[in-house]
Scaffold this motif. Structure first.
Motif, PDB file in Angstrom:
ATOM      1  N   ALA A 156      46.669  32.787  42.560  1.00 48.11           N
ATOM      2  CA  ALA A 156      47.593  33.733  43.209  1.00 48.11           C
ATOM      3  C   ALA A 156      47.769  33.446  44.696  1.00 48.11           C
ATOM      4  CB  ALA A 156      47.103  35.164  42.996  1.00 48.11           C
ATOM      5  N   THR A 179      39.582  33.213  41.872  1.00 51.81           N
ATOM      6  CA  THR A 179      39.394  32.671  40.519  1.00 51.81           C
ATOM      7  C   THR A 179      40.726  32.519  39.779  1.00 51.81           C
ATOM      8  OG1 THR A 179      39.096  34.849  39.525  1.00 51.81           O
ATOM      9  CG2 THR A 179      37.110  33.761  40.357  1.00 51.81           C
ATOM     10  N   THR A 180      41.837  32.732  40.488  1.00 55.86           N
ATOM     11  CA  THR A 180      43.172  32.442  39.942  1.00 55.86           C
ATOM     12  C   THR A 180      43.916  31.636  41.014  1.00 55.86           C
ATOM     13  OG1 THR A 180      44.346  34.357  40.869  1.00 55.86           O
ATOM     14  CG2 THR A 180      43.219  34.696  38.754  1.00 55.86           C
ATOM     15  N   LEU A 189      47.322  32.480  31.118  1.00 62.78           N
ATOM     16  CA  LEU A 189      47.261  33.161  32.412  1.00 62.78           C
ATOM     17  C   LEU A 189      47.209  32.132  33.546  1.00 62.78           C
ATOM     18  CD1 LEU A 189      47.153  35.978  33.569  1.00 62.78           C
ATOM     19  CD2 LEU A 189      44.661  35.950  33.333  1.00 62.78           C
ATOM     20  N   GLY A 225      40.740  37.424  41.063  1.00 64.31           N
ATOM     21  CA  GLY A 225      42.132  37.071  41.309  1.00 64.31           C
ATOM     22  C   GLY A 225      42.703  37.876  42.468  1.00 64.31           C
ATOM     23  N   GLY A 226      44.024  37.910  42.532  1.00 61.72           N
ATOM     24  CA  GLY A 226      44.699  38.615  43.615  1.00 61.72           C
ATOM     25  C   GLY A 226      44.359  40.095  43.673  1.00 61.72           C
ATOM     26  N   SER A 227      43.971  40.682  42.553  1.00 57.50           N
ATOM     27  CA  SER A 227      43.646  42.113  42.549  1.00 57.50           C
ATOM     28  C   SER A 227      42.331  42.387  43.273  1.00 57.50           C
ATOM     29  CB  SER A 227      43.579  42.641  41.113  1.00 57.50           C
ATOM     30  OG  SER A 227      44.842  42.486  40.501  1.00 57.50           O
ATOM     31  N   LEU A 240      34.998  28.126  38.657  1.00 59.07           N
ATOM     32  CA  LEU A 240      35.159  29.547  38.335  1.00 59.07           C
ATOM     33  C   LEU A 240      36.450  29.812  37.557  1.00 59.07           C
ATOM     34  CD1 LEU A 240      34.099  31.183  41.724  1.00 59.07           C
ATOM     35  CD2 LEU A 240      32.706  30.847  39.686  1.00 59.07           C
ATOM     36  N   HIS A 262      47.519  45.738  41.835  1.00 62.55           N
ATOM     37  CA  HIS A 262      48.407  46.318  42.849  1.00 62.55           C
ATOM     38  C   HIS A 262      47.725  47.383  43.721  1.00 62.55           C
ATOM     39  CE1 HIS A 262      51.459  43.912  41.129  1.00 62.55           C
ATOM     40  NE2 HIS A 262      51.650  44.655  40.054  1.00 62.55           N
ATOM     41  N   GLY A 307      37.139  29.832  33.027  1.00 67.57           N
ATOM     42  CA  GLY A 307      37.248  30.943  32.072  1.00 67.57           C
ATOM     43  C   GLY A 307      38.644  31.545  32.004  1.00 67.57           C
ATOM     44  N   LEU A 308      39.532  31.082  32.879  1.00 64.17           N
ATOM     45  CA  LEU A 308      40.877  31.667  32.927  1.00 64.17           C
ATOM     46  C   LEU A 308      41.657  31.204  31.687  1.00 64.17           C
ATOM     47  CD1 LEU A 308      42.557  33.316  35.026  1.00 64.17           C
ATOM     48  CD2 LEU A 308      43.322  31.132  35.960  1.00 64.17           C
ATOM     49  N   THR A 341      46.553  34.439  52.826  1.00 67.45           N
ATOM     50  CA  THR A 341      47.631  35.134  53.541  1.00 67.45           C
ATOM     51  C   THR A 341      47.089  36.348  54.300  1.00 67.45           C
ATOM     52  OG1 THR A 341      48.391  36.876  52.018  1.00 67.45           O
ATOM     53  CG2 THR A 341      49.069  34.622  51.513  1.00 67.45           C
ATOM     54  N   LYS A 367      55.103  50.368  45.770  1.00 69.94           N
ATOM     55  CA  LYS A 367      54.226  49.389  46.406  1.00 69.94           C
ATOM     56  C   LYS A 367      54.645  49.182  47.857  1.00 69.94           C
ATOM     57  CE  LYS A 367      51.996  44.987  45.780  1.00 69.94           C
ATOM     58  NZ  LYS A 367      51.680  43.877  44.881  1.00 69.94           N
ATOM     59  N   HIS A 427      52.598  40.543  37.245  1.00 73.08           N
ATOM     60  CA  HIS A 427      52.909  39.793  38.471  1.00 73.08           C
ATOM     61  C   HIS A 427      53.189  38.307  38.215  1.00 73.08           C
ATOM     62  CE1 HIS A 427      52.559  38.804  42.754  1.00 73.08           C
ATOM     63  NE2 HIS A 427      51.857  37.758  42.354  1.00 73.08           N
ATOM     64  N   VAL A 448      48.777  39.068  54.248  1.00 66.18           N
ATOM     65  CA  VAL A 448      49.621  40.118  53.652  1.00 66.18           C
ATOM     66  C   VAL A 448      48.766  41.022  52.764  1.00 66.18           C
ATOM     67  CG1 VAL A 448      51.590  40.560  52.130  1.00 66.18           C
ATOM     68  CG2 VAL A 448      51.630  38.610  53.687  1.00 66.18           C
TER      69      VAL A 448
HETATM   70  P1  NAD Z   1      44.589  39.576  38.799  1.00 70.53           P
HETATM   71  O1  NAD Z   1      43.685  39.423  39.940  1.00 70.53           O
HETATM   72  O2  NAD Z   1      44.990  40.958  38.419  1.00 70.53           O
HETATM   73  O3  NAD Z   1      43.909  38.843  37.545  1.00 70.53           O
HETATM   74  C1  NAD Z   1      44.574  38.863  36.282  1.00 70.53           C
HETATM   75  C2  NAD Z   1      43.544  39.009  35.168  1.00 70.53           C
HETATM   76  O4  NAD Z   1      42.784  37.816  35.074  1.00 70.53           O
HETATM   77  C3  NAD Z   1      42.522  40.122  35.410  1.00 70.53           C
HETATM   78  O5  NAD Z   1      42.289  40.774  34.195  1.00 70.53           O
HETATM   79  C4  NAD Z   1      41.297  39.370  35.868  1.00 70.53           C
HETATM   80  O6  NAD Z   1      40.095  40.052  35.575  1.00 70.53           O
HETATM   81  C5  NAD Z   1      41.403  38.088  35.091  1.00 70.53           C
HETATM   82  N1  NAD Z   1      40.771  36.919  35.705  1.00 70.53           N
HETATM   83  C6  NAD Z   1      40.886  36.519  36.988  1.00 70.53           C
HETATM   84  N2  NAD Z   1      40.236  35.353  37.173  1.00 70.53           N
HETATM   85  C7  NAD Z   1      39.701  35.012  35.978  1.00 70.53           C
HETATM   86  C8  NAD Z   1      38.938  33.890  35.522  1.00 70.53           C
HETATM   87  N3  NAD Z   1      38.632  32.890  36.332  1.00 70.53           N
HETATM   88  N4  NAD Z   1      38.554  33.869  34.244  1.00 70.53           N
HETATM   89  C9  NAD Z   1      38.921  34.854  33.391  1.00 70.53           C
HETATM   90  N5  NAD Z   1      39.667  35.927  33.743  1.00 70.53           N
HETATM   91  C10 NAD Z   1      40.042  36.004  35.031  1.00 70.53           C
HETATM   92  O7  NAD Z   1      45.947  38.737  38.945  1.00 70.53           O
HETATM   93  P2  NAD Z   1      46.466  37.654  39.994  1.00 70.53           P
HETATM   94  O8  NAD Z   1      47.687  37.090  39.403  1.00 70.53           O
HETATM   95  O9  NAD Z   1      45.383  36.744  40.435  1.00 70.53           O
HETATM   96  O10 NAD Z   1      46.850  38.544  41.267  1.00 70.53           O
HETATM   97  C11 NAD Z   1      47.917  39.447  41.203  1.00 70.53           C
HETATM   98  C12 NAD Z   1      47.836  40.448  42.347  1.00 70.53           C
HETATM   99  O11 NAD Z   1      47.680  39.771  43.582  1.00 70.53           O
HETATM  100  C13 NAD Z   1      49.103  41.282  42.466  1.00 70.53           C
HETATM  101  O12 NAD Z   1      48.751  42.605  42.791  1.00 70.53           O
HETATM  102  C14 NAD Z   1      49.841  40.605  43.599  1.00 70.53           C
HETATM  103  O13 NAD Z   1      50.723  41.473  44.256  1.00 70.53           O
HETATM  104  C15 NAD Z   1      48.700  40.161  44.484  1.00 70.53           C
HETATM  105  N6  NAD Z   1      49.040  39.015  45.345  1.00 70.53           N
HETATM  106  C16 NAD Z   1      48.993  39.203  46.681  1.00 70.53           C
HETATM  107  C17 NAD Z   1      49.299  38.158  47.531  1.00 70.53           C
HETATM  108  C18 NAD Z   1      49.205  38.370  49.008  1.00 70.53           C
HETATM  109  O14 NAD Z   1      49.455  37.470  49.778  1.00 70.53           O
HETATM  110  N7  NAD Z   1      48.827  39.557  49.455  1.00 70.53           N
HETATM  111  C19 NAD Z   1      49.631  36.894  47.016  1.00 70.53           C
HETATM  112  C20 NAD Z   1      49.655  36.724  45.640  1.00 70.53           C
HETATM  113  C21 NAD Z   1      49.347  37.795  44.804  1.00 70.53           C
END
Ligand code: NAD
Length: 335
Positions: free
Chosen positions: A109, A106-107, A152, A83-85, A144, A57, A147-148, A114, A125, A242, A116
């Motif tokens: 999300a 790598t997720t 998750l 990921g999104g972070s 990539l 966030h 590993g997820l 976007t 937020k 999230h 945004v």
């Molecule tokens: P994240 O990026 O926080 O990742 C979650 C966890 O997974 C972290 O611990 C990360 O290190 C781990 N991880 C990520 N990829 C991995 C992989 N390939 N292998 C192993 N571990 C991995 O979570 P998220 O769900 O990807 O993103 C959430 C964030 O993105 C929130 O803050 C949300 O508000 C934001 N978001 C924004 C938008 C936008 O359009 N702006 C859209 C979607 C999400």
């Protein structure tokens, strides 16, 4: 009669499994000479500065520290790998500096597709839309995501599906973003079960990543519908995770908005619909397992009601919203 105005965001999208190491240097060089890589992974771009402070966030002070580093180091291009972070931190830097971003997600999300951004300050937020934060290039390498952890991956994939579903009734929903969303839902509902059945098989991951991209493109165009408004409040006020929050809430929003679900989306989800998919992938089921308390429901309802989008297919009241949140809290079987 078909009347709508649709905007398409300008982006270069490279889809190439197992090719990040090979492709990334050239993609970065198109945009700048001094990259800063934002990631918690290992060395991604040899020789480049790697910035490791990635926090969910995007706290404003984290963004500010990272901006100072980009200025001090003469950085001219950002690379986010995560990921999104990680993408979110790159966006927060781009918002004030205008630096171009190469995003390597790598997720599922979808933030990479976007315009945004989101940042947190004193527990609140703030989000906004700005073309400066839209990554110029996305490099999708499904390898990539190997590993997820499956749990998750499932939550993240259902978060992507929520982008598709909300695109049906979001404020700027139109036939173009609905077509993308339906294609995205089709890819996600076939890819996600494959990831669960065969975590090491790349095909399901490619399908899911592709679906997540379509979902995010649709969502960026259509805007936030009821589902995202609810999850935004829950995430912000109660600090819920999230992706898991999205995964739990989605079927209850679909239940409430069932008159607004077009046949195309139902077809994309296939026989048994979302219930079948959730069972197959072992989706998270209750907000009570994610840290939400029953006593929090009235405050959540008060915060959500004023932000309910005007065009929602069903009128949203304190009564039906309370019931939605209560059922999601308890994890009751959605209809
Ligand atoms: P994240 O990026 O926080 O990742 C979650 C966890 O997974 C972290 O611990 C990360 O290190 C781990 N991880 C990520 N990829 C991995 C992989 N390939 N292998 C192993 N571990 C991995 O979570 P998220 O769900 O990807 O993103 C959430 C964030 O993105 C929130 O803050 C949300 O508000 C934001 N978001 C924004 C938008 C936008 O359009 N702006 C859209 C979607 C999400």
């Amino acid at each position: 009669m078909m009347t709508f105005t649709h905007e398409t965001l300008p982006q270069r999208v490279v889809f190439a499994a197992h090719q990040m190491a090979e492709r990334l240097p050239a993609e970065v060089a198109r945009l700048g000479a001094r990259p800063m890589v934002i990631t918690t992974r290992g060395e991604v771009l040899p020789g480049a500065l790697h910035y490791r402070e990635v926090v969910m966030h995007v706290p404003a002070e984290v963004a500010e520290r990272a901006r100072k580093v980009t200025a001090a180091e003469g950085i001219d291009v950002l690379v986010s790998v995560g990921g999104g972070s990680a993408t979110g931190l790159a966006k927060a830097i781009a918002l004030t500096t205008g630096l171009p971003i190469v995003a390597v997600p790598t997720t599922y999300a979808g933030s990479e597709a976007t315009n945004v951004w989101g940042m947190t300050e004193n527990g609140r937020k703030t989000t906004g839309a700005d073309l400066r934060v839209l990554p110029r290039t996305i490099l999708y390498d499904a390898a990539l995501t190997l590993g997820l952890p499956t749990e998750l991956g499932v939550a993240s994939g259902l978060n992507a599906l929520a982008h598709c579903v909300d695109s049906m009734w979001a404020p700027r929903a139109d036939p173009i973003n609905q077509a993308l969303a339906i294609a995205g839902a089709r890819a996600l509902s076939s890819g996600l079960p494959e990831i669960v059945r065969q975590p090491d098989n790349l095909r399901g991951r490619e399908q899911t990543l592709y679906g997540a991209h379509l979902a995010a493109v649709a969502f960026a165009s259509a805007g936030s519908g009821l589902h995202h408004k609810i999850c935004h409040v829950l995430g912000g006020m109660f600090n819920l995770p999230h992706a898991q929050t999205h995964a739990v809430v989605l079927p209850y929003v679909m239940e409430l908005n069932s008159p607004g679900i077009p046949d195309g989306l139902a077809d994309a989800l296939g026989p048994g619909g979302l219930a079948r998919l959730r069972a197959e992938v072992g989706a998270p089921r209750a907000l009570r397992d994610q840290g939400f308390r029953e006593a929090d429901i009235p405050a959540a309802v008060d915060a959500i009601l004023p932000v309910v989008p005007a065009g929602n297919p069903v009128p949203v009241t304190a009564g039906n919203l309370t019931e939605l949140l209560r059922r999601a809290w308890a994890g009751e079987e959605p209809k």
